[in-house]
Design a protein around this motif. Sequence first.
Motif, PDB file in Angstrom:
ATOM      1  N   GLN A 263      -2.320  16.465   0.624  1.00  0.00           N
ATOM      2  CA  GLN A 263      -2.691  15.672  -0.547  1.00  0.00           C
ATOM      3  C   GLN A 263      -3.752  14.642  -0.190  1.00  0.00           C
ATOM      4  O   GLN A 263      -4.113  14.471   0.980  1.00  0.00           O
ATOM      5  CB  GLN A 263      -1.456  14.956  -1.096  1.00  0.00           C
ATOM      6  CG  GLN A 263      -0.803  14.025  -0.088  1.00  0.00           C
ATOM      7  CD  GLN A 263       0.575  13.565  -0.515  1.00  0.00           C
ATOM      8  OE1 GLN A 263       1.026  13.837  -1.619  1.00  0.00           O
ATOM      9  NE2 GLN A 263       1.265  12.849   0.356  1.00  0.00           N
ATOM     10  N   GLY A 264      -4.233  13.939  -1.231  1.00  0.00           N
ATOM     11  CA  GLY A 264      -5.162  12.847  -1.032  1.00  0.00           C
ATOM     12  C   GLY A 264      -4.455  11.508  -1.032  1.00  0.00           C
ATOM     13  O   GLY A 264      -3.294  11.392  -1.472  1.00  0.00           O
ATOM     14  N   TYR A 265      -5.166  10.468  -0.557  1.00  0.00           N
ATOM     15  CA  TYR A 265      -4.595   9.122  -0.461  1.00  0.00           C
ATOM     16  C   TYR A 265      -5.621   8.098  -0.931  1.00  0.00           C
ATOM     17  O   TYR A 265      -6.834   8.268  -0.730  1.00  0.00           O
ATOM     18  CB  TYR A 265      -4.188   8.808   0.981  1.00  0.00           C
ATOM     19  CG  TYR A 265      -3.151   9.761   1.529  1.00  0.00           C
ATOM     20  CD1 TYR A 265      -1.792   9.476   1.447  1.00  0.00           C
ATOM     21  CD2 TYR A 265      -3.543  10.964   2.122  1.00  0.00           C
ATOM     22  CE1 TYR A 265      -0.843  10.362   1.933  1.00  0.00           C
ATOM     23  CE2 TYR A 265      -2.599  11.860   2.613  1.00  0.00           C
ATOM     24  CZ  TYR A 265      -1.251  11.550   2.515  1.00  0.00           C
ATOM     25  OH  TYR A 265      -0.311  12.432   2.993  1.00  0.00           O
ATOM     26  N   CYS A 266      -5.115   7.025  -1.527  1.00  0.00           N
ATOM     27  CA  CYS A 266      -5.942   5.903  -1.940  1.00  0.00           C
ATOM     28  C   CYS A 266      -5.292   4.616  -1.455  1.00  0.00           C
ATOM     29  O   CYS A 266      -4.125   4.367  -1.768  1.00  0.00           O
ATOM     30  CB  CYS A 266      -6.112   5.873  -3.458  1.00  0.00           C
ATOM     31  SG  CYS A 266      -7.026   4.426  -4.043  1.00  0.00           S
ATOM     32  N   ARG A 267      -6.015   3.845  -0.680  1.00  0.00           N
ATOM     33  CA  ARG A 267      -5.525   2.564  -0.163  1.00  0.00           C
ATOM     34  C   ARG A 267      -4.140   2.695   0.470  1.00  0.00           C
ATOM     35  O   ARG A 267      -3.268   1.855   0.283  1.00  0.00           O
ATOM     36  CB  ARG A 267      -5.514   1.510  -1.270  1.00  0.00           C
ATOM     37  CG  ARG A 267      -6.905   1.159  -1.783  1.00  0.00           C
ATOM     38  CD  ARG A 267      -6.851   0.139  -2.893  1.00  0.00           C
ATOM     39  NE  ARG A 267      -8.180  -0.226  -3.335  1.00  0.00           N
ATOM     40  CZ  ARG A 267      -8.873  -1.288  -2.909  1.00  0.00           C
ATOM     41  NH1 ARG A 267      -8.336  -2.091  -1.995  1.00  0.00           N
ATOM     42  NH2 ARG A 267     -10.069  -1.543  -3.369  1.00  0.00           N
ATOM     43  N   GLY A 268      -3.945   3.758   1.215  1.00  0.00           N
ATOM     44  CA  GLY A 268      -2.698   3.951   1.931  1.00  0.00           C
ATOM     45  C   GLY A 268      -1.556   4.496   1.115  1.00  0.00           C
ATOM     46  O   GLY A 268      -0.428   4.585   1.621  1.00  0.00           O
ATOM     47  N   SER A 269      -1.790   4.891  -0.128  1.00  0.00           N
ATOM     48  CA  SER A 269      -0.752   5.471  -0.983  1.00  0.00           C
ATOM     49  C   SER A 269      -1.152   6.880  -1.394  1.00  0.00           C
ATOM     50  O   SER A 269      -2.344   7.174  -1.591  1.00  0.00           O
ATOM     51  CB  SER A 269      -0.539   4.623  -2.239  1.00  0.00           C
ATOM     52  OG  SER A 269      -0.011   3.357  -1.909  1.00  0.00           O
ATOM     53  N   ALA A 270      -0.167   7.738  -1.570  1.00  0.00           N
ATOM     54  CA  ALA A 270      -0.435   9.120  -1.955  1.00  0.00           C
ATOM     55  C   ALA A 270      -0.952   9.191  -3.386  1.00  0.00           C
ATOM     56  O   ALA A 270      -0.488   8.462  -4.267  1.00  0.00           O
ATOM     57  CB  ALA A 270       0.832   9.948  -1.814  1.00  0.00           C
ATOM     58  N   VAL A 271      -1.926  10.057  -3.615  1.00  0.00           N
ATOM     59  CA  VAL A 271      -2.395  10.367  -4.960  1.00  0.00           C
ATOM     60  C   VAL A 271      -1.549  11.525  -5.451  1.00  0.00           C
ATOM     61  O   VAL A 271      -1.754  12.679  -5.064  1.00  0.00           O
ATOM     62  CB  VAL A 271      -3.887  10.721  -4.965  1.00  0.00           C
ATOM     63  CG1 VAL A 271      -4.341  11.078  -6.375  1.00  0.00           C
ATOM     64  CG2 VAL A 271      -4.714   9.566  -4.410  1.00  0.00           C
ATOM     65  N   GLU A 272      -0.568  11.233  -6.266  1.00  0.00           N
ATOM     66  CA  GLU A 272       0.418  12.229  -6.676  1.00  0.00           C
ATOM     67  C   GLU A 272      -0.243  13.401  -7.391  1.00  0.00           C
ATOM     68  O   GLU A 272      -1.087  13.223  -8.267  1.00  0.00           O
ATOM     69  CB  GLU A 272       1.464  11.595  -7.596  1.00  0.00           C
ATOM     70  CG  GLU A 272       2.277  10.481  -6.956  1.00  0.00           C
ATOM     71  CD  GLU A 272       3.116  10.960  -5.779  1.00  0.00           C
ATOM     72  OE1 GLU A 272       3.441  12.166  -5.748  1.00  0.00           O
ATOM     73  OE2 GLU A 272       3.453  10.127  -4.919  1.00  0.00           O
TER      74      GLU A 272
END
Length: 307
Positions: A76-85
Amino acid sequence: MRVRTPALTGSATTGLARACALALGALAALCGCDGSATGYQRGWAGAWTYGGAAFAPADPATFQPLSPHFGRDARQGYCRGSAVEGSEGATFEALSEHEARDGRAVYYCSTYRKAQEYWAYQHLRIATIPGADAASYRVLAHRHARDRHRAYDRGQPFAVRDAASFEPLSPRFARDAQRGYFEHADIPGSHGASFALMDEDDPGYARDRAHAWHGHIEVNQPNRGPHPVLRPLQGADMATLRALGRGYAADARRVWYQGEPLARADAASFRVLTEATAEVDARDRAQAWQRGRAVAGNDPGPSPGVR
């Protein structure tokens, strides 16, 4: 007993200094010790951090940073250390500071703070941009974007007549091949091909081959929140019309302030002051002006620092 160490030669000293510098550089890279602690960093034993805080991707072996805020692994992808669901790691890519896409969708990542927390904590919002076509989505200037269907401002879609030619001119004015736009709204009667800002340094005024407008966000109207105001410059002589700065414009006969004509202003002698500390912002041969109002009892005097 005094122990004596052999003296280092100049070449040995230089070599030691270089070795120390390399070692310190490697340590800083591993630890993210650049004084900012921003973005993704890989530390000891392969552990990842984001912004100095621990970050555990779903598949650490395949994780790779794409930009200071976005990253991806095989899952998956991530933004600012959180998963992009719901994102697809294999095709995930960063487009801007806030936007990313994969083969299926476009995502907008932003931060916000809450007044009830006294603005002390930063929260993360990750949203799928509704209806965005990932394949044709293109990031443009002034926080805008477009795809084959519509235009976007900070991830929010709005309709335009010709998305393929849509072009933002400033945060508020834009154009496509058919029309000019102000705050996402089609300007009736405007000619898109000739629509442009009158002055890049004074982006409140725009024009096309036959008309001119001033646009701003009104914040001082009682009992009403901030709202866009677009005013046409009625009767303007397009051949001599020019933006003067600080909200003023003039042609050979008239002067306007934020699109409102100034009945007593002398266009031939009207000048805008460039000195920010001046008590007035413009002068003509008869009087001084402040925000479009004649200033009573203010002697125009000489006019240094004008444009």
